[in-house]
Design an enzyme around this catalytic site. Sequence first.
Site, PDB file in Angstrom:
ATOM      1  N   LYS A 125       6.069  -5.035  -8.413  1.00 43.18           N
ATOM      2  CA  LYS A 125       5.561  -5.698  -7.212  1.00 43.18           C
ATOM      3  C   LYS A 125       6.087  -4.935  -5.995  1.00 43.18           C
ATOM      4  CE  LYS A 125       5.151  -9.047  -3.928  1.00 43.18           C
ATOM      5  NZ  LYS A 125       5.626  -8.954  -2.531  1.00 43.18           N
ATOM      6  N   SER A 174       9.963  -6.865  -6.701  1.00 38.07           N
ATOM      7  CA  SER A 174      10.069  -6.739  -5.253  1.00 38.07           C
ATOM      8  C   SER A 174      11.446  -6.230  -4.817  1.00 38.07           C
ATOM      9  CB  SER A 174       9.725  -8.086  -4.611  1.00 38.07           C
ATOM     10  OG  SER A 174       9.538  -7.967  -3.226  1.00 38.07           O
ATOM     11  N   ASP A 227      17.188   6.539  -8.102  1.00 40.47           N
ATOM     12  CA  ASP A 227      16.765   7.785  -7.449  1.00 40.47           C
ATOM     13  C   ASP A 227      17.940   8.600  -6.941  1.00 40.47           C
ATOM     14  OD1 ASP A 227      14.166   7.212  -8.001  1.00 40.47           O
ATOM     15  OD2 ASP A 227      13.505   6.995  -5.928  1.00 40.47           O
TER      16      ASP A 227
END
Length: 557
Positions: free
Chosen positions: A346, A321, A332
């Site tokens: 998740k 999460s 990224d």
Amino acid sequence: MLYSEKSGAAQEKRGRMESSQASKSSGRGLFLLVLVLGASALLGGLYGPSVRATAAGSDDLQDSVKSFTRVLSVVERNYADPVDVDKSIYDGAIPGMLHVLDPHSNFFDPQQYALFREEQEGKYYGVGMTVAPRENQTVVLAPFMASPAAKAGIRPGDTILQVDGKNCTGLTTTQVADMLKGAKGTTVHISLGREGWEKPIEVTVVRDEIPRPGVEFSEMVKPGIGYVRVSTFNETTDSDLAEALKQLNFSKLDGLIIDLRNNGGGLLNQAVGMADMFLDKNEIVVSHRGRSSPERRYYAVRGNQGIEVPLIVLVNGQSASASEIVSGAIQDHDRGLIVGEVSFGKGLVQTQFPLSEDTALLLTTARYYTPSGRLIQRDYKNVTLYDYHYNPKPPQKPEVKLTDGGRQVFGGGGITPDQTIAMPKPNEFEEMLLRHGVFYPFPSGVGDFARYYLGTRPTITKEFSPDDSVIAQLRKFLNQQHVKYTDQDLQANDSWLKWEIKREVFTTIFGLNEGYKVALENDAQLDKGIEMIPQAKALYANVRKVVAQRQSDGTRP
């Protein structure tokens, strides 16, 4: 299940009711069930076609509730034993319905909801220790750092015999935990049993506010290399991290390790706040969207303010999460490298809907996406709930996206590390000792060796290093506990045994932080992260050039 005095036992429910109480309970439970069904129907769950609230849909809902009421009535009248209706609805009907939707939509009864809110707030009032059941008793797993319990000298492995004169034998751990909690400034008297002590140890503890910091531990692991362990994302994590970085003299570090292993997540705003400390201003951190939820993007508002220390983020299969939001954003944007094992996967957004009777519904309303557009959530269709949680499988066709610097990254199954390195798995002998709880006050274990060894009252300093005499004590302990072993087992695992003993002894005598330091002495993932800091530095320098070139060319990153 592990407990703290704070959390108690979330699954301990009410006792058996008399018929008149059951009738009231049935009505209350059915009312809650209708509320949950209504919320689910209006929001449409997570997936499926778009629906409208029509008269036919309303009739279907009423028919479903009537059918359930008839079934419950038959069960109440005819089941072999008296029926706890609250338990049937709270633990059965509602969770069963939600788990059909996805693995993370959930329902909290009043006790669970109160504990959930405490977790989010990151504080409560009590003595500050984690406790667990063992053989009809409640034992201390660990006092929190600088807590009233730690200051009173309470140790891991201590058995709680009495609280304020009340015998605790036979009480549930929830009942004992509730007795330890109380208003700030009040006192509680605790009688403790300890290995090697003939008489109970008597301590009087003054209850206080017990913060549960999001940052559990930080230190310099090498000259110029800082390390921060982030255990959860509660309301204090952002400020806790800022303070830890300040203590590490963040601006002068040659590298920083952020440990998100075993961090199951928490609050979204805290994940965004953490990423904000390291990304450039206005860089996207995460987005989410769902069938009934328009896309929303979250950006770095403050930015890193020119601090460009190379980053390594450690993750494993229990990083979930909010942990995946942070590590996905770092990866990224090529802000650092991810090291460890594939994260949990998740990426579902749970919206909290408070209901009546101090209960709440956590319903999935959207999905999380990393800045490059990767879906964090892994597939949960056509798998059992057990396999979803304990036997994760990689996606058959993972998404392929590009980082800001043009590297390939993969989505649809958690965050895949830039450098995958698994922690060494225990061999058969090591696993057997861990299963028996030999090196940890495990609830169903035989009793941890550290407690036994310290019961002999040895002199322990921070120069303590287990030697052959300590291993001889271990032999004696294993024999007393009827744990089978061979001389070859002990010889082949000598260094591991001494490391485990040292870690638990340091935790018991000097506190959790000293135990963490010993644990890091034998951490393959941390060692690999330190080794890769120069690569993280080169990666970040390169992406800044690439992005600057694109901006000067007027092209999108």
